[in-house]
Design a protein around this motif. Structure first.
Motif, PDB file in Angstrom:
ATOM      1  N   ALA A 121      39.017  42.915  36.222  1.00  0.00           N
ATOM      2  CA  ALA A 121      40.225  41.795  35.996  1.00  0.00           C
ATOM      3  C   ALA A 121      40.607  42.046  34.282  1.00  0.00           C
ATOM      4  N   GLU A 122      39.327  41.458  33.504  1.00  0.00           N
ATOM      5  CA  GLU A 122      39.295  42.222  32.083  1.00  0.00           C
ATOM      6  C   GLU A 122      39.126  43.228  31.802  1.00  0.00           C
ATOM      7  N   GLU A 123      38.880  44.070  32.786  1.00  0.00           N
ATOM      8  CA  GLU A 123      39.460  46.081  32.154  1.00  0.00           C
ATOM      9  C   GLU A 123      40.472  45.892  32.043  1.00  0.00           C
ATOM     10  N   ARG A 124      41.119  45.801  32.895  1.00  0.00           N
ATOM     11  CA  ARG A 124      42.726  45.757  33.880  1.00  0.00           C
ATOM     12  C   ARG A 124      43.308  44.967  32.580  1.00  0.00           C
ATOM     13  N   ASP A 135      49.261  45.561  35.054  1.00  0.00           N
ATOM     14  CA  ASP A 135      50.144  44.576  36.271  1.00  0.00           C
ATOM     15  C   ASP A 135      49.193  43.864  35.855  1.00  0.00           C
ATOM     16  N   PRO A 136      49.728  42.220  35.110  1.00  0.00           N
ATOM     17  CA  PRO A 136      49.434  41.021  35.545  1.00  0.00           C
ATOM     18  C   PRO A 136      49.422  40.468  36.334  1.00  0.00           C
ATOM     19  N   ASP A 137      50.520  40.949  38.053  1.00  0.00           N
ATOM     20  CA  ASP A 137      50.015  40.530  39.355  1.00  0.00           C
ATOM     21  C   ASP A 137      48.515  41.427  39.655  1.00  0.00           C
ATOM     22  N   LEU A 138      48.070  42.433  39.280  1.00  0.00           N
ATOM     23  CA  LEU A 138      46.667  43.335  39.616  1.00  0.00           C
ATOM     24  C   LEU A 138      46.113  42.619  39.604  1.00  0.00           C
ATOM     25  N   ILE A 139      46.185  41.744  37.668  1.00  0.00           N
ATOM     26  CA  ILE A 139      45.171  41.489  37.266  1.00  0.00           C
ATOM     27  C   ILE A 139      44.564  39.781  38.259  1.00  0.00           C
ATOM     28  N   LEU A 151      41.594  37.982  39.982  1.00  0.00           N
ATOM     29  CA  LEU A 151      40.765  37.099  39.771  1.00  0.00           C
ATOM     30  C   LEU A 151      40.525  35.512  40.982  1.00  0.00           C
ATOM     31  N   LEU A 152      42.249  36.110  41.845  1.00  0.00           N
ATOM     32  CA  LEU A 152      42.013  34.749  42.728  1.00  0.00           C
ATOM     33  C   LEU A 152      41.013  35.613  43.619  1.00  0.00           C
ATOM     34  N   ALA A 153      40.844  37.238  43.769  1.00  0.00           N
ATOM     35  CA  ALA A 153      39.680  36.939  45.100  1.00  0.00           C
ATOM     36  C   ALA A 153      38.580  36.941  44.171  1.00  0.00           C
ATOM     37  N   SER A 154      37.887  36.791  42.880  1.00  0.00           N
ATOM     38  CA  SER A 154      36.786  36.907  42.392  1.00  0.00           C
ATOM     39  C   SER A 154      36.424  35.326  42.734  1.00  0.00           C
ATOM     40  N   GLU A 155      37.394  33.873  42.739  1.00  0.00           N
ATOM     41  CA  GLU A 155      37.263  32.779  42.658  1.00  0.00           C
ATOM     42  C   GLU A 155      37.162  32.901  43.428  1.00  0.00           C
TER      43      GLU A 155
END
Length: 199
Positions: free
Chosen positions: A54-57, A63-67, A71-75
């Motif tokens: 996400a940081e790299e994206r 796309d902010p939605d991909l980021i 992050l949600l998956a990471s959480e």
């Protein structure tokens, strides 16, 4: 040879190398490692890999939605793993993402969650660039203030006193003075103008 490390510092190091455009270490190319980790058994490492992706994206303006999805998956992965510090890192990256979307209130709430998670270990783990989001008057999740203004001021004063210890290396001393002063005033950047005056 199967490589399986316990902590994500290797991934974070590879991400830093990639961001600084260093040549990849043979056998440790960032994107291949991320893909390998995402297929692996460790929820802890999967969560870190998703955060770094996400940081790299974000760095490459994807796309902010991909980021946000990463992050949600990471959480979710870090909640499964039970690693408090890594979960807090994800929340802090979520806060940065919300700031990029000009959602200051949501960013502040996420920063507060990160602060509450990290301050129990070591307050210095909380990044300087997000401290301004912590409102001392705003209650934490338990209803108590995050940090009173007086307590914060006293803590930062003692921190600067510990840092400003004279030494023989002038450059190193000035660097410590500048760093400690920046922390005291919650400044993101600072500088020293040094003039040699002819006697």
């Amino acid at each position: 040879l199967l490589r399986q490390y316990t902590w994500p510092w290797v991934l974070e190091m590879l991400y830093a190398f990639d961001r600084l455009e260093y040549e990849a270490i043979p056998g440790f190319e960032l994107h291949k490692e991320v893909e390998r980790i995402l297929k692996g058994p460790s929820a802890h490492l999967r969560g870190a890999a998703l955060r770094l992706r996400a940081e790299e994206r974000a760095r490459t303006n994807e796309d902010p939605d991909l980021i946000w999805a990463d992050l949600l998956a990471s959480e979710e992965e870090q909640k499964k793993s039970g690693h408090s510090i890594e979960l807090a890192k994800t929340w802090l990256e979520m806060a940065r993402h919300r700031l990029r979307l000009n959602e200051a209130e949501a960013a502040s709430d996420l920063a507060l969650k990160g602060w509450e998670q990290l301050s129990g270990f070591n307050e210095k783990l909380f990044p300087e660039d997000l401290k301004y989001l912590l409102d001392p008057k705003k209650p934490g999740r338990d209803g108590s203030p995050v940090l009173s203004h007086q307590e914060d001021l006293i803590d930062r004063f003692f921190d600067i006193m510990e840092e400003i210890v004279p030494g023989t290396d002038l450059d190193h001393f000035l660097h410590r003075v500048l760093t400690a002063t920046g922390r005291f005033f919650n400044a993101e950047r600072g500088g020293v103008f040094w003039f040699h005056v002819n006697e």
